[in-house]
Design a protein around this motif. Structure first.
Motif: not given
Length: 710
Positions: A693-710
């Motif tokens: 999630r931190e890498m996604v935010r640092e890449s420039g997308n602050e709003s996309v949801r990041v979740k775990t899958y099972h």
């Protein structure tokens, strides 16, 4: 990984007041340049209206990279495009091959050749680097500053001010300087370049001015090869170069940008100042100046007579090269066209669009321009030798539309004007196959279909680019023959509608060598899964090529090479699996380089691919590998991926679900997920949620949801 162009746009409201607008068919920008700031656009990490630095490698084609950078900046500045990436090599290939080629561009050129390419007829113009498709951009106006008087300091100051005005108003300005790549280590200091104007031998290189700093200090420069070693005056332009991002002499050693002192010698500054939509401007271009402008000659008038093709048509515009301060009047078959002409504010290419198109009937169309206010304003057309005029030929184009009822400023036709039944409307072109391989010395047939309402004519104009052999050709019926001596590894085939050339389709062709390519196997013997090839279409064949210079090393135009900070890798091969292009390496890893399935809604990138009987772990998603795939909705990323590079999924506006299976991910590049669906979700392994999630935010997308899958 190959560095593609990345848009870095920031707001600079404190510097200028910009009003950008798109009206009808005209894309134009106006800015207040009455009071320019002492500095503008000086942060190389956030350059406004600039695309990524390119690498011209060991070529003399700096002018092509400079010119495309100028056009791209204009398109970003005017909001005509949110992201743009134009092909330099298509420009070069079109200008050095065919009936209207230049014979000497391998020794160098100038922005004039780029303008000739942008403004040629139906088959030419800016093409996208991602798919080689013809864009709808027609460069209808430019501003060209020419040269100042070296012995007159005031003309130099005026010239610098004019360059600034172009940059602020239109995004960037191309300029020619003296800059030797071979000597750059001795003539620069921390990316600051100085070469005294008084001893400059002229110019030999094109760069793109994107900003300036009037207070840039003289002591920040040092040229160990000249006297004086440092400039006398403060001030410098910030320029984008074309020697690669990892040019060690550039600012920071990894930007590709330079500061160039105001005390250097500059000439031939230019900008794109207007872009028009081709589809709204014309159906047909009448021209004889295929190689653009040579120079201006003496005289008070010039003319061209054209044989009309296809009966009566509507004259929508006239284009020529003009001189600042000169007054122009135009005549059609002896009658003055009062809608266009006047005194020009700037020199350059200029398209005079008619607010009310004029019906032209008969067999011929004679255009004449009368000029006063400048005794040397007759634009002489260039010959195959870029330093010679072409006899008595002049630059004077005519643009026409063949259907009745044209409404200026409208993309279609006013049905109230129509006489008789409405014509068919062309909406696109398809080509089959879109991606294939052809062996040297063999042929491949392509089929194309014109789409549209009514019954559009199935008339196709076939074209190829990227060829290096005079024996490689394509017939009028779409049969491609690849010469036995063809040296290129990739060609592009274009199917253009003859009746509305803005509509075209492109196919990618990998050239298979008939001899051993260096991989220990004969090319074309097996397909990508190791089974024997059958039939005429060879898909998924391994092609050996040299490493990309931007991956392993920086090559300058004089042939010297500098080591890239990243570690070099062994020979790369390219193959296609399930509509995905992969680069595979001898260390057993692979990069997912490009998706060539634009209509798929679901794409899965596997953990491994099998190429020529060997398995490779897919560890990297290359830069912009799926950029602009507007139909894709779901993506699955395999378990071996450790890097997702810049712009990988940029602009995939319908992408709603990304499943990352890998627990090895270490890097997500800038804007990798920018422009995906607003309600998108990225699913990641349970133990990786916080880190990913931190890498996604640092890449420039602050709003996309990041979740775990099972």
């Amino acid at each position: 990984m190959k560095r593609r162009k990345r848009v870095l746009a920031v707001l600079l409201a404190a510097v200028m007041c910009v009003s950008a607008f798109i009206t009808g068919e005209r894309l134009e920008l106006r800015a207040n340049t009455s009071a320019l700031a002492s500095s503008y656009n000086t942060n190389v990490n956030y350059i406004a209206y600039a695309t990524d630095v390119e690498d011209q490698a060991q070529t003399n084609y700096c002018w092509a990279y400079m010119a495309n950078a100028v056009l791209e900046s204009y398109l970003l500045k005017t909001a005509a495009a949110s992201g743009v990436n134009l092909s330099e090599w298509d420009m070069i290939n079109q200008l050095v091959s065919g009936s209207y080629a230049y014979s000497d561009l391998y020794t160098g050129g100038s922005y004039k050749q780029a303008i000739a390419y942008w403004t040629r007829g139906s088959q030419y113009g800016p093409r996208s680097e991602s798919d080689s498709g013809l864009t709808d951009y027609y460069v209808s106006e430019t501003a060209e500053l020419g040269r100042y008087q070296r012995e007159n300091p005031q003309t130099k100051l005026n010239y610098i001010q004019q360059i600034k005005n172009l940059v602020v108003t239109y995004g960037a300005a191309g300029v020619s300087v003296y800059f030797s790549a071979q000597d750059r280590a001795a003539t620069t200091r921390d990316g600051a370049y100085y070469y005294p104007q008084e001893i400059s031998p002229g110019v030999n290189h094109g760069v793109t001015v994107v900003g300036w700093d009037d207070n840039f200090a003289p002591q920040w420069f040092y040229n160990g090869l000249t006297t004086p070693h440092q400039p006398q005056n403060k001030g410098a332009f910030l320029v984008k170069n074309s020697w690669g991002r990892y040019d060690p002499s550039s600012i920071g050693g990894n930007t590709g940008y330079y500061w160039i002192s105001y005390d250097n010698y500059f000439q031939d500054a230019f900008s794109v100042t207007q872009v028009t939509r081709r589809s709204g401007l014309y159906h047909q271009v009448y021209e004889t100046d295929y190689r653009g402008l040579y120079d201006y000659g003496t005289g008070s008038s010039y003319s061209r007579t054209y044989q009309l093709s296809g009966g009566a048509q509507w004259l929508t515009a006239i284009a020529t090269y003009v001189k600042a301060g000169a007054n122009y009047r135009f005549y059609l078959n002896g009658q003055e066209l009062t809608q266009c002409g006047g005194t020009m504010a700037q020199s350059g290419y200029h398209t005079f669009q008619l607010s009310n198109p004029v019906l032209v009937s008969g067999n011929t169309m004679e255009l004449r321009a009368e000029v006063n206010g400048n005794a040397e304003a007759v634009p002489l057309a260039c010959s195959a030798r870029s330093y010679e005029p072409e006899g008595g030929n002049v630059c004077l184009k005519a643009f026409t539309k063949t259907q009745w009822g044209y409404t200026p400023g409208d993309s279609g036709w006013n049905s109230g004007w129509n006489q008789g039944t409405a014509p068919s409307s062309i909406t696109g072109v398809t080509i089959t196959p879109q991606d294939c391989s052809v062996m040297q010395g063999t042929s491949r047939a392509f089929q194309a279909r014109v789409l549209g309402t009514g019954q559009p004519l199935q008339r196709i104009d076939w074209q190829i680019s990227g060829v290096s052999s005079p024996n490689t050709r394509i017939s009028d019926s779409g049969v491609l023959y690849v010469g036995a001596d063809e040296g290129s590894t990739v060609l592009y085939v274009y199917a253009n509608s003859k009746d509305n050339p803005i509509h075209s389709a492109a196919a990618r062709v990998e050239v298979i060598r008939t001899t051993n390519s260096g991989s220990g196997q004969t090319s074309g013997s097996t397909n990508i899964n190791g089974t024997p090839n059958t039939g005429s279409q060879i898909t998924g064949t391994v092609v050996t090529k040299d490493p990309d210079p931007s991956e392993n090393e920086t090559s300058n135009i004089n042939g010297s090479k500098e080591q890239d900070p990243s570690a070099a890798r062994d020979t790369v091969r390219v193959g296609t699996v399930d509509k995905g292009v992969y680069s595979v390496w001898e260390d057993g890893t692979a990069e997912y380089t490009k998706c060539v399935a634009p209509n798929r809604t679901s794409i899965s990138i596997p953990a491994e691919v099998k190429i020529n009987g060997k398995n490779y772990a897919v560890s990297v998603l290359d830069e912009a590998c799926m950029r602009g795939q507007k139909k894709v909705k779901t993506v699955t990323i395999g378990s071996n991926v450790s890097q997702i590079e810049e712009n990988s999924f940029y602009g995939c506006k319908n992408l709603k679900k990304i499943k990352i299976k890998s627990e090895l991910l270490e890097y997500i590049g800038e804007d990798a997920f920018r422009g995906i669906a607003a309600n998108a979700v990225i699913y990641v392994p349970q133990g990786c949620l916080k880190e990913y999630r931190e890498m996604v935010r640092e890449s420039g997308n602050e709003s996309v949801r990041v979740k775990t899958y099972h």
